[in-house]
Design a protein around this motif. Sequence first.
Motif, mmCIF file in Angstrom:
data_model
loop_
_atom_site.group_PDB
_atom_site.id
_atom_site.type_symbol
_atom_site.label_atom_id
_atom_site.label_comp_id
_atom_site.label_asym_id
_atom_site.label_seq_id
_atom_site.Cartn_x
_atom_site.Cartn_y
_atom_site.Cartn_z
ATOM 1 N N ARG A 185 0.801 -1.228 0.000
ATOM 2 C CA ARG A 185 0.000 0.000 0.000
ATOM 3 C C ARG A 185 0.828 1.270 0.000
ATOM 4 O O ARG A 185 0.348 2.315 -0.442
ATOM 5 C CB ARG A 185 -0.958 0.005 1.189
ATOM 6 N N TRP A 186 2.073 1.226 0.506
ATOM 7 C CA TRP A 186 2.885 2.446 0.576
ATOM 8 C C TRP A 186 3.911 2.545 -0.546
ATOM 9 O O TRP A 186 4.633 3.543 -0.642
ATOM 10 C CB TRP A 186 3.599 2.525 1.917
ATOM 11 N N LEU A 187 3.987 1.538 -1.386
ATOM 12 C CA LEU A 187 5.014 1.551 -2.433
ATOM 13 C C LEU A 187 4.849 2.731 -3.392
ATOM 14 O O LEU A 187 5.832 3.288 -3.876
ATOM 15 C CB LEU A 187 4.976 0.247 -3.227
ATOM 16 N N GLN A 188 3.602 3.106 -3.674
ATOM 17 C CA GLN A 188 3.372 4.202 -4.619
ATOM 18 C C GLN A 188 4.022 5.499 -4.147
ATOM 19 O O GLN A 188 4.523 6.279 -4.951
ATOM 20 C CB GLN A 188 1.875 4.423 -4.809
ATOM 21 N N HIS A 189 4.042 5.730 -2.841
ATOM 22 C CA HIS A 189 4.630 6.961 -2.312
ATOM 23 C C HIS A 189 6.147 6.936 -2.449
ATOM 24 O O HIS A 189 6.766 7.963 -2.757
ATOM 25 C CB HIS A 189 4.238 7.149 -0.851
ATOM 26 N N ILE A 190 6.733 5.769 -2.221
ATOM 27 C CA ILE A 190 8.186 5.656 -2.371
ATOM 28 C C ILE A 190 8.569 5.746 -3.842
ATOM 29 O O ILE A 190 9.532 6.430 -4.218
ATOM 30 C CB ILE A 190 8.686 4.342 -1.750
ATOM 31 N N ASN A 191 7.804 5.093 -4.697
ATOM 32 C CA ASN A 191 8.097 5.152 -6.140
ATOM 33 C C ASN A 191 8.010 6.568 -6.681
ATOM 34 O O ASN A 191 8.747 6.941 -7.604
ATOM 35 C CB ASN A 191 7.129 4.249 -6.907
ATOM 36 N N ALA A 192 7.134 7.371 -6.105
ATOM 37 C CA ALA A 192 6.969 8.750 -6.586
ATOM 38 C C ALA A 192 8.181 9.618 -6.273
ATOM 39 O O ALA A 192 8.326 10.701 -6.844
ATOM 40 C CB ALA A 192 5.722 9.364 -5.955
ATOM 41 N N VAL A 219 3.261 11.914 -0.037
ATOM 42 C CA VAL A 219 1.859 11.573 -0.302
ATOM 43 C C VAL A 219 1.275 12.585 -1.283
ATOM 44 O O VAL A 219 1.251 13.784 -1.005
ATOM 45 C CB VAL A 219 1.036 11.551 1.005
ATOM 46 N N ARG A 220 0.829 12.085 -2.419
ATOM 47 C CA ARG A 220 0.263 12.926 -3.490
ATOM 48 C C ARG A 220 1.217 14.047 -3.898
ATOM 49 O O ARG A 220 0.815 15.053 -4.477
ATOM 50 C CB ARG A 220 -1.096 13.501 -3.074
ATOM 51 N N ASN A 221 2.518 13.884 -3.533
ATOM 52 C CA ASN A 221 3.554 14.874 -3.860
ATOM 53 C C ASN A 221 3.206 16.255 -3.293
ATOM 54 O O ASN A 221 3.581 17.285 -3.854
ATOM 55 C CB ASN A 221 3.758 14.969 -5.367
#
Length: 283
Positions: A185-192, A219-221
């Motif tokens: 669930r938190w990978l998207q924030h690290i990938n960003a 989070v959401r940049n």
Amino acid sequence: MNDYLFTNRMERILQIANQMSKEGIITSVDLFIAACREATGICSELYLYLYHQLGKDFDVKILNQWSRNAGADFNFIGHYKISMDAVLIFEESNKKRKNYGQMLINEGHMIQSILQSDAQLRFMLTEGVVDGIVNIACVPRDLFVNLDHFKKLYGNRISKHCMRRAAHSDLIELKSFVIHEFGERWLQHINAMTEKEVLPIYIAIYGEEIIGFACYDTVRNKKGLFGPMGTSHKKRGNAVGRDLLFKCLNEMAELGYEYAVIGEAGPIEFYEKACDAKLLQTC
């Protein structure tokens, strides 16, 4: 039964419930009203909400309308006598704690379990009021930290753990740690963050192993948002999360941010105690 671990707020709720209880046996309604009367954090917000929705003395009215079974069986949790209906509440609360990956049973776990299990209480409340209670007490909430105030209180505190800023070369290991401990669930924030030259991510190290991480502005940049943050299950209770939190908040203060927003916090009392975070009020 004695293996349950509670937040400080939950310990106070148990004390209040015990003082209110009839025949010295705590029931589910005692727990619910005790949560309203505890009067700190979300419990204060919950009391004011029900006061406006149900009127003055709503707590007394609910207690009087709730039908108790005289001489009912009970069990012990710690030194408290707990009715069997409330025992089931704590069993369900503990399941929720485990599902959320948290160390301590908090008031949100308990109140949600009461609303799901106590038919008498549900009958006294409209569906809209129940939804309002859930939105206040049983879902992750946003908090904010005044960073100037934080710096004055905690800016000179020294960490006892080995921490450093994550480098791009750490990202493969960090992602593996996150997946293993928390899922994807938190990978998207690290990938960003991979395109940033300087990563707004700190990691805690024990030996050669990552045992925790914390981020901001991921989070959401969005600027000024703290999180996500997570600690290895085997290292929880050792202030790793607190030290990572302080590291990020101090850096945010140094960058000139006046406030940090902690979005959708689950362990609310942790942040209230660790950095004097305040609840952002619900509409």
